[in-house]
Design a protein around this motif. Structure first.
Motif, PDB file in Angstrom:
ATOM      1  N   ARG A  71       0.869  -1.176   0.000  1.00 44.53           N
ATOM      2  CA  ARG A  71       0.000   0.000   0.000  1.00 44.53           C
ATOM      3  C   ARG A  71       0.903   1.222   0.000  1.00 44.53           C
ATOM      4  N   GLN A  72       0.511   2.308   0.668  1.00 44.39           N
ATOM      5  CA  GLN A  72       1.412   3.455   0.729  1.00 44.39           C
ATOM      6  C   GLN A  72       2.707   3.038   1.451  1.00 44.39           C
ATOM      7  N   PRO A  73       3.792   3.806   1.275  1.00 46.03           N
ATOM      8  CA  PRO A  73       4.997   3.498   2.050  1.00 46.03           C
ATOM      9  C   PRO A  73       4.649   3.427   3.533  1.00 46.03           C
ATOM     10  N   GLN A  74       5.178   2.419   4.216  1.00 47.59           N
ATOM     11  CA  GLN A  74       4.829   2.238   5.623  1.00 47.59           C
ATOM     12  C   GLN A  74       5.999   2.493   6.568  1.00 47.59           C
ATOM     13  N   PHE A  75       7.166   2.721   6.002  1.00 47.87           N
ATOM     14  CA  PHE A  75       8.328   3.073   6.824  1.00 47.87           C
ATOM     15  C   PHE A  75       9.080   4.179   6.098  1.00 47.87           C
ATOM     16  N   PHE A  76       9.178   5.348   6.734  1.00 50.88           N
ATOM     17  CA  PHE A  76       9.736   6.498   6.019  1.00 50.88           C
ATOM     18  C   PHE A  76      10.119   7.605   6.994  1.00 50.88           C
ATOM     19  N   LYS A  77      10.950   8.529   6.487  1.00 55.01           N
ATOM     20  CA  LYS A  77      11.271   9.734   7.252  1.00 55.01           C
ATOM     21  C   LYS A  77      10.077  10.689   7.176  1.00 55.01           C
ATOM     22  N   LYS A  78       9.776  11.334   8.283  1.00 58.18           N
ATOM     23  CA  LYS A  78       8.562  12.133   8.370  1.00 58.18           C
ATOM     24  C   LYS A  78       8.481  13.213   7.302  1.00 58.18           C
ATOM     25  N   GLU A  79       9.600  13.853   7.012  1.00 61.32           N
ATOM     26  CA  GLU A  79       9.576  14.955   6.041  1.00 61.32           C
ATOM     27  C   GLU A  79       9.562  14.463   4.594  1.00 61.32           C
ATOM     28  N   ALA A  80       9.644  13.129   4.401  1.00 62.25           N
ATOM     29  CA  ALA A  80       9.759  12.583   3.046  1.00 62.25           C
ATOM     30  C   ALA A  80       8.419  12.200   2.429  1.00 62.25           C
TER      31      ALA A  80
END
Length: 260
Positions: free
Chosen positions: A131-140
């Motif tokens: 689905r959508q990215p589930q692990f990421f940097k908040k500002e990304a």
């Protein structure tokens, strides 16, 4: 190198039957943020008892709710999980390894292995089921707030894929599936209307039929036995319901225009 902290973010609404399993799988996170749409059951209470930070808002769109979750997250890395999902040990190890490295991507898509009606589905479009990215940097990442369902997103940075999967248990039983798809088909019909799509009666025949053919034959759903057949058929019914509701909304819209 000091390992950065991770905020887990969850959206909830009347999920008391499944939320505890989800929360247990996030015990490793540095904080758990729950955006709850004023659940009428014990969901919010269970979350607070397990140490999660609970913020309540009236539901608008999934995109807006997810952005609210990001705004309340204290840490730079975000791990997004739905209430019917579970973070496996291997995923947790992989995530921690990424954060501890000096070189990594900014955004990660996470494969999901669905268990439906007692069987792990590996075909029919159900795996890896990103689905959508589930692990990421908040500002990304920023979610599109206008999308009622299957919300889009905008990425800023490099993206990759986790090797290990999380587990999802999307439906308790057939009634749960039908209730869930009734809600999602209504939201999708509204989205299609907003996007100004055109309706044709032939869509009620072709779209459901192709959905079944694609999931059961082209994507190998037949390899998942009876559950593979059942989910291909149910998803084609969902497609029919979605377009029937779209037709109804379109008709109401045209009636309003003609009455002016």
């Amino acid at each position: 190198m000091i390992q950065e902290k991770i905020s887990a973010v969850i959206l909830s609404y009347n999920n008391e039957k499944e939320i505890e399993r989800c929360l247990k799988s996030l015990s490793w996170a540095d904080e758990v943020v729950v955006i709850d749409s004023f659940s009428k059951d014990k969901t919010a209470t269970i979350c607070r008892e397990r140490g999660a930070k609970v913020y309540q808002y009236e539901f608008t769109t999934f995109g807006e709710m997810r952005n609210k979750g990001l705004s309340h997250a204290s840490h730079n890395w975000i791990f997004s999980l739905d209430t019917d999902e579970v973070a496996t040990t291997k995923v947790v190890e992989e995530v921690k390894g990424i954060v501890s490295r000096a070189s990594h991507k900014d955004i990660y898509f996470v494969p999901r292995l669905n268990t439906v009606f007692g069987r792990k589905l590996r075909y029919g479009g159900w795996f890896p089921d990103y689905r959508q990215p589930q692990f990421f940097k908040k500002e990304a990442l920023v979610y599109n707030e206008k999308d009622d369902v299957h919300e889009g997103f905008q990425l800023k940075g490099s993206s990759g894929f986790l090797k290990n999967h999380i587990e999802q248990f999307p439906f308790d039983d057939l009634n749960h599936y039908l209730r869930k798809m009734d809600r999602y088909s209504s939201l999708m019909a509204k989205r299609m209307l907003k996007e100004g799509r055109k309706f044709s009666p032939i869509q009620l025949i072709i779209r459901p039929a192709f959905t079944f053919f694609k999931r059961y034959f082209l994507r190998g759903g037949f390899r998942d036995g009876f559950q593979g057949f059942l989910m291909a058929k149910l998803y084609s019914c969902y497609t029919f319901e979605k377009y029937a509701k779209f037709w109804e909304l379109k008709s109401l819209q045209q009636d309003k225009k003609s009455s002016k």
